[in-house]
Every structure is written in C-alpha cells, then in structure tokens.
Design a protein around this motif. Structure first.
Motif, PDB file in Angstrom:
ATOM      1  N   LEU A  41       0.856  -1.191   0.000  1.00 41.11           N
ATOM      2  CA  LEU A  41       0.000   0.000   0.000  1.00 41.11           C
ATOM      3  C   LEU A  41       0.884   1.230   0.000  1.00 41.11           C
ATOM      4  CD1 LEU A  41      -3.167   0.745   2.044  1.00 41.11           C
ATOM      5  CD2 LEU A  41      -1.213   2.290   2.283  1.00 41.11           C
ATOM      6  N   TRP A  42       0.555   2.177  -0.879  1.00 38.23           N
ATOM      7  CA  TRP A  42       1.337   3.411  -0.960  1.00 38.23           C
ATOM      8  C   TRP A  42       0.443   4.594  -1.309  1.00 38.23           C
ATOM      9  CZ3 TRP A  42       0.976   5.227  -6.020  1.00 38.23           C
ATOM     10  CH2 TRP A  42       0.773   4.268  -7.030  1.00 38.23           C
ATOM     11  N   GLY A  43       0.896   5.774  -0.901  1.00 34.51           N
ATOM     12  CA  GLY A  43       0.322   7.022  -1.388  1.00 34.51           C
ATOM     13  C   GLY A  43       1.256   7.596  -2.427  1.00 34.51           C
ATOM     14  N   ASP A  44       0.730   8.342  -3.392  1.00 36.78           N
ATOM     15  CA  ASP A  44       1.612   8.776  -4.489  1.00 36.78           C
ATOM     16  C   ASP A  44       2.495   9.964  -4.130  1.00 36.78           C
ATOM     17  OD1 ASP A  44      -0.488  10.594  -4.522  1.00 36.78           O
ATOM     18  OD2 ASP A  44      -0.784  10.524  -6.691  1.00 36.78           O
ATOM     19  N   HIS A  45       2.181  10.696  -3.064  1.00 36.39           N
ATOM     20  CA  HIS A  45       3.026  11.783  -2.546  1.00 36.39           C
ATOM     21  C   HIS A  45       2.313  12.383  -1.356  1.00 36.39           C
ATOM     22  CE1 HIS A  45       0.084  14.234  -4.600  1.00 36.39           C
ATOM     23  NE2 HIS A  45       0.416  13.676  -5.750  1.00 36.39           N
ATOM     24  N   GLY A  46       2.933  13.361  -0.719  1.00 36.04           N
ATOM     25  CA  GLY A  46       2.320  14.006   0.428  1.00 36.04           C
ATOM     26  C   GLY A  46       1.477  15.207   0.050  1.00 36.04           C
ATOM     27  N   TRP A  47       1.156  16.017   1.056  1.00 37.56           N
ATOM     28  CA  TRP A  47       0.314  17.193   0.844  1.00 37.56           C
ATOM     29  C   TRP A  47       0.499  18.153   2.019  1.00 37.56           C
ATOM     30  CZ3 TRP A  47      -3.632  20.707   0.049  1.00 37.56           C
ATOM     31  CH2 TRP A  47      -4.156  20.779  -1.239  1.00 37.56           C
ATOM     32  N   HIS A  48       0.721  19.415   1.727  1.00 36.76           N
ATOM     33  CA  HIS A  48       0.800  20.452   2.767  1.00 36.76           C
ATOM     34  C   HIS A  48      -0.585  21.029   3.027  1.00 36.76           C
ATOM     35  CE1 HIS A  48       5.225  21.607   3.239  1.00 36.76           C
ATOM     36  NE2 HIS A  48       5.251  20.619   2.362  1.00 36.76           N
ATOM     37  N   LEU A  49      -0.898  21.245   4.277  1.00 34.14           N
ATOM     38  CA  LEU A  49      -2.131  21.929   4.655  1.00 34.14           C
ATOM     39  C   LEU A  49      -1.805  23.142   5.517  1.00 34.14           C
ATOM     40  CD1 LEU A  49      -3.063  18.612   4.553  1.00 34.14           C
ATOM     41  CD2 LEU A  49      -5.250  19.806   4.753  1.00 34.14           C
ATOM     42  N   GLY A  50      -0.842  23.940   5.067  1.00 29.29           N
ATOM     43  CA  GLY A  50      -0.443  25.163   5.754  1.00 29.29           C
ATOM     44  C   GLY A  50       0.975  25.153   6.247  1.00 29.29           C
ATOM     45  N   GLU A  51       1.566  23.966   6.419  1.00 33.70           N
ATOM     46  CA  GLU A  51       2.957  23.904   6.852  1.00 33.70           C
ATOM     47  C   GLU A  51       3.837  24.617   5.826  1.00 33.70           C
ATOM     48  OE1 GLU A  51       1.026  19.790   7.598  1.00 33.70           O
ATOM     49  OE2 GLU A  51       1.098  21.287   5.985  1.00 33.70           O
ATOM     50  N   LYS A  52       4.800  25.381   6.341  1.00 36.13           N
ATOM     51  CA  LYS A  52       5.715  26.172   5.500  1.00 36.13           C
ATOM     52  C   LYS A  52       4.946  27.108   4.562  1.00 36.13           C
ATOM     53  CE  LYS A  52       9.854  24.899   4.718  1.00 36.13           C
ATOM     54  NZ  LYS A  52      10.433  25.387   6.017  1.00 36.13           N
ATOM     55  N   ASP A  53       3.820  27.586   5.047  1.00 27.09           N
ATOM     56  CA  ASP A  53       3.004  28.560   4.298  1.00 27.09           C
ATOM     57  C   ASP A  53       2.569  28.021   2.937  1.00 27.09           C
ATOM     58  OD1 ASP A  53       2.039  30.909   5.354  1.00 27.09           O
ATOM     59  OD2 ASP A  53       3.228  32.199   4.064  1.00 27.09           O
ATOM     60  N   HIS A  54       2.434  26.710   2.851  1.00 24.95           N
ATOM     61  CA  HIS A  54       2.170  26.049   1.572  1.00 24.95           C
ATOM     62  C   HIS A  54       0.864  25.277   1.658  1.00 24.95           C
ATOM     63  CE1 HIS A  54       3.184  24.470  -2.319  1.00 24.95           C
ATOM     64  NE2 HIS A  54       3.338  23.220  -1.899  1.00 24.95           N
ATOM     65  N   TRP A  55       0.143  25.233   0.546  1.00 22.18           N
ATOM     66  CA  TRP A  55      -1.127  24.514   0.482  1.00 22.18           C
ATOM     67  C   TRP A  55      -1.157  23.752  -0.844  1.00 22.18           C
ATOM     68  CZ3 TRP A  55      -4.711  24.258   4.352  1.00 22.18           C
ATOM     69  CH2 TRP A  55      -5.905  23.609   4.043  1.00 22.18           C
ATOM     70  N   SER A  56      -0.732  22.504  -0.805  1.00 20.56           N
ATOM     71  CA  SER A  56      -0.711  21.718  -2.028  1.00 20.56           C
ATOM     72  C   SER A  56       0.402  20.699  -1.924  1.00 20.56           C
ATOM     73  CB  SER A  56      -0.493  22.608  -3.264  1.00 20.56           C
ATOM     74  OG  SER A  56      -0.698  21.857  -4.451  1.00 20.56           O
ATOM     75  N   LYS A  57       0.830  20.223  -3.088  1.00 14.61           N
ATOM     76  CA  LYS A  57       2.034  19.414  -3.220  1.00 14.61           C
ATOM     77  C   LYS A  57       3.073  20.326  -3.874  1.00 14.61           C
ATOM     78  CE  LYS A  57      -1.245  17.459  -6.444  1.00 14.61           C
ATOM     79  NZ  LYS A  57      -2.102  16.316  -6.727  1.00 14.61           N
ATOM     80  N   PHE A  58       3.659  19.956  -5.006  1.00 19.91           N
ATOM     81  CA  PHE A  58       4.487  20.862  -5.816  1.00 19.91           C
ATOM     82  C   PHE A  58       5.604  21.575  -5.038  1.00 19.91           C
ATOM     83  CE2 PHE A  58       0.073  21.234  -7.614  1.00 19.91           C
ATOM     84  CZ  PHE A  58       0.282  20.423  -8.701  1.00 19.91           C
ATOM     85  N   ALA A  59       6.315  20.867  -4.193  1.00 25.74           N
ATOM     86  CA  ALA A  59       7.442  21.465  -3.483  1.00 25.74           C
ATOM     87  C   ALA A  59       8.404  20.344  -3.098  1.00 25.74           C
ATOM     88  CB  ALA A  59       6.967  22.240  -2.254  1.00 25.74           C
ATOM     89  N   LEU A  60       9.524  20.707  -2.480  1.00 20.74           N
ATOM     90  CA  LEU A  60      10.546  19.717  -2.161  1.00 20.74           C
ATOM     91  C   LEU A  60      10.741  19.524  -0.662  1.00 20.74           C
ATOM     92  CD1 LEU A  60      13.204  20.425  -4.943  1.00 20.74           C
ATOM     93  CD2 LEU A  60      11.886  18.326  -4.606  1.00 20.74           C
TER      94      LEU A  60
END
Length: 471
Positions: free
Chosen positions: A310-329
C-alpha cells in the motif's frame, strides 16, 4: 510451418503459466494525495485510519518513505516504470512517458508481471488517469473499474467558503478546492465501487496468480465524502498543523516561489480548520475503502499467498511552511505511507525508519515474488528491509520537482538543491517541522557534501510540455 509456430507459442505460454503458478499473488493499493496523516504514522493526532493501521500491524511500515516526485503523474510514472523523473524527463502532469521515443515500449510493473504469466488487473487511478490513454491500457489484461472519488454535492452547496476565483497562483484551486459532506452512502461512490470490484476478484479462486492494483482517489481534491466520515471528526476540536509565520524567511527564492501564494488566501478566509477537517474526513473515507478490499482478501481463498503493498503517491501540505498543495521539495510533500505485507516473509508490526523511495517498489516486488530481476531500473529492492526492518540501509531517498531541483533525504537530514544554486538543509532530529534552514551554517558543510553525492548525475530535458516560466 504455421502449425509449428502455433505449437511453439502454446508451449511458451504453458511454460510461463506453470512457472507463475509457484509465485504469490500481489495486491497493490494506491491512494491519491495521502500524506502522513495516518494513525500508525502519527502525522496528525486526530487521523483515523484503522484499516491502514491493521495492515501495518501485519506487515512492515516504512515510516520514512518518499515519492520520487511531489505530484501525481511523475510520481506514478516513476513507481510504475522504475525510472526516476530525472531519467525520463517526465516532470509534470501532462507529459506521458509512452510519447517519449525512448520509453514507448518500456515494460511497466504490471506488464512485467503479465509477461511472467500473471493476470494483471487494474482499477481506479493507478497510472495518472483511471481510463483512457494515460491509464496505460497496454499494461493490463483487464481494467476492471474506472470509477473514482465521490459525487459532487448539489451546486447550491458547493464553494460556500467564498474563496472561488481568489486563487491566483494555482488556478486549479478555483474549480477544485472545495469540501463538504454528500448525501450518498459510501456504497454509491466511485472509490467504493472500485474497491467493491477488487473485493469480488479477491474473493474468487483463479487459475493463475494475479497482480491486482486498486487505486483510491480520495483524499485528492475536491474533498467531498459521505457525511459519516465528516461526522467521525469533531470540527470544533480539529488540531491545526504546525505553523510558523516567519517560516520562509530563510528559504531561498526558488523555494519561496514553490510555496506559491495560496495558503494566505485560505488562512485569511477563516476556513483553515474546515479544510483540515475535510482532509481528515476524506482520508478516513479512503481508509474505509482500503478496509473493504482487505476484508475480502482476508476472508477469501487468496489470503495466504498474496503480498500486499500500500502506498500514497506523494504528500500534501495543509499550511505547513506557508504552503497549500504538493508541488514542493519539503518533507510534507514527499513523505507518504508505504506498507508491505508478505506472508511468511515480513515481520508483523515491523517499523523501518530508513529513508526509502517509492521507486524501490518495482524491484522489491520482483524479489518478493521470485521473478527474474531487472538490471535497468533506478530503484533498489527493499526486500532485505521487509525481512528485517532494522537492516542497514545506506541509500538516501531522492525527490525531484522539475529539472535539476532535488531533495535528498536520509534517516536524519533533508538536503534540497535548486537548479539556480539555492539550498536548504534540515535536521529532522531537532527540527521535524523544517523551520530552520542550516544550509549556510559551516558546521554542516560535510553533511551537505555527503548528501549532495546522491544528486542524480543525469537530468533529462523536460519532456513536453515545458514548465512554467517562473520555474
């Protein structure tokens, strides 16, 4: 001559089927946009994922697993081809690897199993799309479902947060960033229908081993799910993720550009807690779909000879580091669940803290099933860690976002190198939220140099389309 050729082909097929009969089945469950907000991973204190947790209790949980890229198509392409984005040039959601002249005939993970006599069945979102050309129909003997997600609520109940049209850096949010309960029961959702068909296949006996992939779309946007899953989480008591107002002050220019400007819109709207509540609800819904599949496997005739990954394809920000989405490192964009259960091989309740990559799944499954290995893959087999989660693993995980932008993650540090020379370095032992960039501190020069050795030597050109100008 024709009859001899036909006889030869039949003999080859018979030999392949006889060989495959001695190998275990594979059940692969993919979950879209699921970060570490999973009970057994502890990413959020109020996560409710009892079914993923029970799978982890039976097998090995890779606590420090990372996607090869922080967005859907590059991540899934890397996992299913066994090749990094920096090898193929697939860095975005629109470039399809089969269009690249070097990879038009590349044998994907399910294709490889099919070539070894397995039945290869795919349902839901496994490749980038659940149906059509980007579902890679040639990888499957059968695509048993193209249903995903959940129905939208009535139009008058959509986008009540008042933010639609206010997102400037991610226009996708203007049509997709919404949430709320729906009136339909879970049995009438696309994700449950995919899980139900997978469950039926797992409940049956088959005349040859199978590679069955089940793709669950939630918690991908929009965050609509049956009301019971919203009710499972107390909105008023939802804990917000860690946040630091000055978080980006020591982040280089390209890192700040990756963070975009979307989260301030959400924070200013007063709906941050509502959105976090919705994400938790959709993760619990996805977990229920996983549970339906696992229940069928455990109650059916294939329980004792089926490997589950079982795997997820990537993570997700919900405000951490002022970011909302994926698309970061950053860590939150790439860290995702990875659980492997291999009957009579994996250690029950095993936990592996070593940094690993989802690109390692392809060679891992070949070794665990006893199929011939490939020497042309970028990943390494995790089978030694499945057998003994505490084994030495000196290989960092590599994450790539667009050409020549990479993060290198080991058991303690995360090093980020942007193509314009910008750098970040975080010590997760003392700074799990990545609030203090140590890249300019001379005391960490050796750490940076060591991690930089794992940056890829090849950085393939972007394979259509070109990235945005600000990247």
């Amino acid at each position: 001559m024709a009859s001899r050729t036909l006889l030869f082909v039949l003999l080859l097929l018979a030999a392949s089927a006889a060989s495959a009969a001695t190998h275990p089945n594979v059940l692969m469950i993919a979950i879209d946009d699921l970060n570490d907000w999973v009970g057994c991973m502890g990413g959020h204190p109020q996560a409710k994922t009892p079914n993923i947790d029970r799978l982890a209790a039976r097998g090995v949980l890779f606590e420090n697993a990372h996607a090869a890229a922080p967005l859907c198509n590059p991540s899934r392409t890397a996992l299913l081809t066994g090749l990094r984005p920096s090898t193929t040039g697939v860095y975005c959601n629109n470039g399809w690897f089969r269009d690249h002249p070097d990879y038009v005939d590349w044998v994907t993970l399910p294709q490889y199993f099919a070539g070894q006599g397995y039945a290869a069945w795919g349902g839901g979102k496994v490749f980038h799309q659940p149906s059509g050309r980007m579902s890679d129909r040639q990888s499957w003997d059968k695509q048993y479902s193209n249903a995903v997600g959940a129905p939208n609520p009535p139009e008058q109940r959509r986008f009540q947060h008042g933010m639609r049209g206010k997102f400037t850096t991610s226009a996708f949010f203007n049509n997709a960033l919404d949430w709320g309960p729906i009136d339909q029961p879970k049995e009438q959702t696309g994700d449950w229908q995919t899980a139900e068909t997978a469950a039926k296949l797992l409940s049956q006996e088959h005349d040859r081993p199978f590679f069955l992939a089940c793709g669950i779309y939630r918690p991908h946007l929009p965050w609509y799910a049956p009301a019971e899953f919203f009710d499972a989480h107390d909105l008023a008591g939802v804990t917000l993720p860690p946040y630091l107002e000055t978080d980006l002050d020591d982040v280089p220019a390209m890192g700040r550009r990756l963070a975009r400007l979307d989260f301030p819109v959400i924070k200013a709207s007063g709906h941050w807690r509502d959105a976090v509540h919705a994400y938790l609800a959709c993760a619990t819904f996805a977990d229920a779909c996983v549970g339906h599949v696992l229940d069928a496997l455990e109650a059916g005739p294939n329980a004792d000879d089926t490997i589950v990954v079982l795997w997820g394809d990537h993570g997700w920000h919900l405000g951490e580091k002022d970011h909302w989405s994926k698309f970061a490192l950053w860590d939150q964009t790439s860290r995702t669940p990875l659980v492997v259960y291999a009957p009579n091989v994996s250690e029950a309740g095993g936990r592996c803290a070593s940094a690993v990559s989802l690109i390692d799944i392809y060679p891992t499954l070949l070794e665990l099933t006893g199929l011939p290995p490939r020497d042309d893959l970028d990943g390494r087999s995790l089978a030694p860690l499945v057998r003994d989660p505490g084994s030495d693993w000196p290989y960092p995980a590599l994450v790539t976002h667009w050409k020549d932008n990479h993060a290198v993650q080991d058991d303690r540090y995360r090093y980020i190198h942007y193509r314009d020379g910008g750098e970040e370095l975080y010590d997760h032992q003392t700074d799990p939220n990545e609030w203090k960039n140590l890249a300019s501190d001379p005391a960490y020069a050796r750490v940076k140099a060591r991690l930089a050795q794992s940056l890829p030597k090849q950085n393939a050109e972007h394979f259509q389309p070109e990235p945005p100008e600000n990247m």
